[in-house]
Design a protein around this motif. Sequence first.
Motif, PDB file in Angstrom:
ATOM      1  N   TRP A  60     -18.103  24.438  31.431  1.00 32.88           N
ATOM      2  CA  TRP A  60     -18.119  24.221  29.991  1.00 32.88           C
ATOM      3  C   TRP A  60     -19.062  23.078  29.671  1.00 32.88           C
ATOM      4  O   TRP A  60     -19.143  22.092  30.413  1.00 32.88           O
ATOM      5  CB  TRP A  60     -16.739  23.851  29.477  1.00 32.88           C
ATOM      6  CG  TRP A  60     -15.745  24.971  29.513  1.00 32.88           C
ATOM      7  CD1 TRP A  60     -15.007  25.392  30.576  1.00 32.88           C
ATOM      8  CD2 TRP A  60     -15.372  25.785  28.411  1.00 32.88           C
ATOM      9  NE1 TRP A  60     -14.199  26.426  30.212  1.00 32.88           N
ATOM     10  CE2 TRP A  60     -14.399  26.688  28.884  1.00 32.88           C
ATOM     11  CE3 TRP A  60     -15.750  25.845  27.086  1.00 32.88           C
ATOM     12  CZ2 TRP A  60     -13.804  27.638  28.071  1.00 32.88           C
ATOM     13  CZ3 TRP A  60     -15.152  26.792  26.268  1.00 32.88           C
ATOM     14  CH2 TRP A  60     -14.196  27.671  26.754  1.00 32.88           C
ATOM     15  N   VAL A  61     -19.743  23.186  28.538  1.00 33.35           N
ATOM     16  CA  VAL A  61     -20.553  22.094  28.004  1.00 33.35           C
ATOM     17  C   VAL A  61     -19.886  21.653  26.710  1.00 33.35           C
ATOM     18  O   VAL A  61     -19.665  22.468  25.812  1.00 33.35           O
ATOM     19  CB  VAL A  61     -22.001  22.538  27.703  1.00 33.35           C
ATOM     20  CG1 VAL A  61     -22.789  21.393  27.084  1.00 33.35           C
ATOM     21  CG2 VAL A  61     -22.679  23.070  28.953  1.00 33.35           C
ATOM     22  N   THR A  62     -19.539  20.373  26.643  1.00 34.77           N
ATOM     23  CA  THR A  62     -18.967  19.815  25.423  1.00 34.77           C
ATOM     24  C   THR A  62     -19.959  18.787  24.890  1.00 34.77           C
ATOM     25  O   THR A  62     -20.375  17.891  25.623  1.00 34.77           O
ATOM     26  CB  THR A  62     -17.617  19.124  25.693  1.00 34.77           C
ATOM     27  OG1 THR A  62     -16.742  20.069  26.315  1.00 34.77           O
ATOM     28  CG2 THR A  62     -16.997  18.615  24.406  1.00 34.77           C
ATOM     29  N   SER A  63     -20.340  18.941  23.635  1.00 38.86           N
ATOM     30  CA  SER A  63     -21.297  18.004  23.048  1.00 38.86           C
ATOM     31  C   SER A  63     -20.638  17.156  21.971  1.00 38.86           C
ATOM     32  O   SER A  63     -19.678  17.575  21.318  1.00 38.86           O
ATOM     33  CB  SER A  63     -22.503  18.745  22.471  1.00 38.86           C
ATOM     34  OG  SER A  63     -22.101  19.600  21.428  1.00 38.86           O
ATOM     35  N   PHE A  64     -21.163  15.959  21.844  1.00 41.12           N
ATOM     36  CA  PHE A  64     -20.731  14.991  20.835  1.00 41.12           C
ATOM     37  C   PHE A  64     -21.979  14.412  20.185  1.00 41.12           C
ATOM     38  O   PHE A  64     -22.967  14.146  20.875  1.00 41.12           O
ATOM     39  CB  PHE A  64     -19.977  13.817  21.479  1.00 41.12           C
ATOM     40  CG  PHE A  64     -18.666  14.166  22.090  1.00 41.12           C
ATOM     41  CD1 PHE A  64     -17.491  14.033  21.369  1.00 41.12           C
ATOM     42  CD2 PHE A  64     -18.584  14.595  23.401  1.00 41.12           C
ATOM     43  CE1 PHE A  64     -16.265  14.329  21.947  1.00 41.12           C
ATOM     44  CE2 PHE A  64     -17.363  14.898  23.990  1.00 41.12           C
ATOM     45  CZ  PHE A  64     -16.205  14.765  23.256  1.00 41.12           C
ATOM     46  N   GLU A  65     -21.927  14.193  18.888  1.00 40.75           N
ATOM     47  CA  GLU A  65     -23.018  13.496  18.218  1.00 40.75           C
ATOM     48  C   GLU A  65     -22.803  11.997  18.356  1.00 40.75           C
ATOM     49  O   GLU A  65     -21.667  11.519  18.416  1.00 40.75           O
ATOM     50  CB  GLU A  65     -23.083  13.868  16.732  1.00 40.75           C
ATOM     51  CG  GLU A  65     -23.625  15.255  16.508  1.00 40.75           C
ATOM     52  CD  GLU A  65     -23.959  15.519  15.050  1.00 40.75           C
ATOM     53  OE1 GLU A  65     -24.186  14.538  14.289  1.00 40.75           O
ATOM     54  OE2 GLU A  65     -23.999  16.698  14.684  1.00 40.75           O
TER      55      GLU A  65
END
Length: 116
Positions: A60-65
């Motif tokens: 899984w790839v989880t992104s955050f700004e």
Amino acid sequence: MNYTEKQIDTIALQVMKDIDWPYNIKKGPSSFETTIEEQYEKYKKIDGFEENKHKIFAFWVTSFEFPEEEGWNGRNMMFILTRDDNGEPYEVGHRQSKFKILKNEDGKYYTEPLKR
């Protein structure tokens, strides 16, 4: 798929808390899965694929700004990579650097420089 998007988001939020990286709380995490089959299709024409395909796993790839006050305005993102087979995060980074994610004996996540 062994984990749901919500479960992965929860793990990623815990990582960000443990490693003390700020992010845009208003936007929160965004996660998507990359399957083994997708990776097989993408890499099957690369020399050495057959000999190394046993090393491929779903993740899984989880992104955050970045936080609003840092002024990136969506031009840079932080990400966490998490294995789908065991739910363990293994990498965190952004455009400027990447780190290996480990867990101490108390179950708290921490980072070490990634050696490539």
